[in-house]
Design an enzyme around this catalytic site. Structure first.
Site, PDB file in Angstrom:
ATOM      1  N   SER A 110      17.302  22.880 -25.638  1.00  0.00           N
ATOM      2  CA  SER A 110      17.586  23.248 -24.244  1.00  0.00           C
ATOM      3  C   SER A 110      16.488  22.883 -23.248  1.00  0.00           C
ATOM      4  CB  SER A 110      17.906  24.740 -24.141  1.00  0.00           C
ATOM      5  OG  SER A 110      19.189  24.997 -24.661  1.00  0.00           O
ATOM      6  N   VAL A 111      15.340  22.438 -23.709  1.00  0.00           N
ATOM      7  CA  VAL A 111      14.371  21.858 -22.775  1.00  0.00           C
ATOM      8  C   VAL A 111      14.997  20.633 -22.100  1.00  0.00           C
ATOM      9  CG1 VAL A 111      12.095  20.769 -22.595  1.00  0.00           C
ATOM     10  CG2 VAL A 111      12.398  22.780 -24.045  1.00  0.00           C
TER      11      VAL A 111
END
Length: 356
Positions: free
Chosen positions: A83-84
């Site tokens: 999710s970065v």
């Protein structure tokens, strides 16, 4: 249409030159090395970068990127960001808004008209800020189907569901579904595809040559770390799941060295205009999540700190930025545990606390 080329022409070399400084090795730091002890040795490892005033003050790899053949983690090792990745998806939307290809207040169905009536009031802004109310696609998947889903499959799942968690804009719920749909919007608005758009408009202009929104059979991730989970006291490779091919919510692979280039671009206008950078890093909604009073576009916001974690099968990552202090800490790891956010905060404290 070609505005970005003229903007990047004089700045690409600056971006590369700035990041080239990150190639200089840094000496061991007993304090950080002590914090990273569990990642060191013949185990799945981690990579740590600390940037202060645009310079790498700590940059080191620990443990193994590939356990089976003993390949060590280095600052050039590429990890699945999970999710970065969302900050890059948000940046792609903002770039297209600057190009006049879309507006962040466009109705979602302008771009994805096959969605049911329940999506009529949804806008791109709602997806960027996790306020759409979209159902989690992971909960709609057939558990008996072991094939990997892609962003387009997320759309097809949601096209069958005329229901939401709440009315768009009325609440917050973290949504991988929303960012998968944003990747499809990027493709439609750009006339390209999401992975190619990121490559041509963000990664290559910034000198992030080893960074990919990875598609199996389309690209090869160089110096790739594989993910592992500790099962019954042994490390087993758990690199892919049925959701690992979805790109918009978490499919980017990158390294410390390339992320240093990304971090540098967030301080000036070499990629996004200042107004767009402010949109991404300003509160768009309040959230009930710990250490996340507000969410922007692809960034969690806690006072002067911007951060985002990324968790997927076999990977745990975090980026923590203090823009006013010109301090960034990045921890990437290819293991299922532990979460590195507390670790990044402990590392950051060494530069934030004058008594360290």
């Amino acid at each position: 249409m070609c505005r970005w080329k003229s903007r990047f022409a004089p700045l690409c070399l600056l971006a590369f030159a700035s990041a080239a400084g990150a190639a200089a090795p840094t000496p061991p730091d007993p304090g950080i090395d002590g914090l990273m002890q569990r990642y060191d040795g013949q185990v799945p490892g981690a990579a740590v970068l600390v940037l202060k005033d645009g310079q790498p003050v700590f940059r080191r790899g620990y443990g193994l990127a590939v356990v089976e053949d003993g390949t060590p983690v280095t600052p050039a090792t590429n990890f699945r960001l999970a999710s970065v990745s969302k900050q890059f998806t948000a940046a792609a939307i903002l770039l297209l808004a600057e190009d006049g290809r879309l507006s962040i207040d466009d109705p979602l169905k302008k771009w994805l008209p096959g969605l049911p009536a329940v999506a009529d009031a949804m806008t791109l802004r709602h997806l960027l800020s996790h306020t759409s109310g979209l159902l989690d696609y992971e909960d709609l998947m057939d558990p008996a189907d072991t094939r990997q889903v892609h962003d387009i499959d997320v759309l097809h799942l949601l096209e069958q569901e005329n229901r939401t968690y709440f009315a768009p804009g009325s609440d917050y719920r973290y949504s991988n579904s929303g960012y998968a749909l944003l990747a499809l919007v990027v493709g439609k608005a750009s006339g390209s595809d999401f992975a190619s758009f990121l490559r041509q408009r963000i990664f290559l202009p910034l000198g992030m040559h080893a960074t990919f929104a990875h598609q199996d059979g389309v690209d090869e991730v160089p110096e790739r770390a594989y993910g592992y989970s500790e099962i019954d006291g042994h490390w087993q490779r758990t690199d892919q799941s049925t959701t690992s091919a979805v790109l918009g919510d978490g499919g980017i692979y990158s390294s410390l060295d390339d992320l240093a280039r990304w971090d540098a671009a967030l301080y000036d206008e070499r990629l996004l205009r200042r107004a767009s950078l402010r949109l991404a890093s300003s509160p768009a909604t309040a959230t009930p999540e710990p250490d996340v009073p507000h969410y922007g576009f692809g960034w969690r916001i806690n006072g002067d700190m911007l951060w985002h974690s990324g968790e997927s099968i076999g990977f745990r990552n975090v980026i923590v930025r203090y823009p006013k202090r010109k301090l960034t800490v990045i921890v990437l790891s290819n293991r299922n545990d532990p979460e590195p956010y507390p670790l990044a905060l402990a590392i950051a404290k060494r530069w934030l606390d004058p008594e360290r």
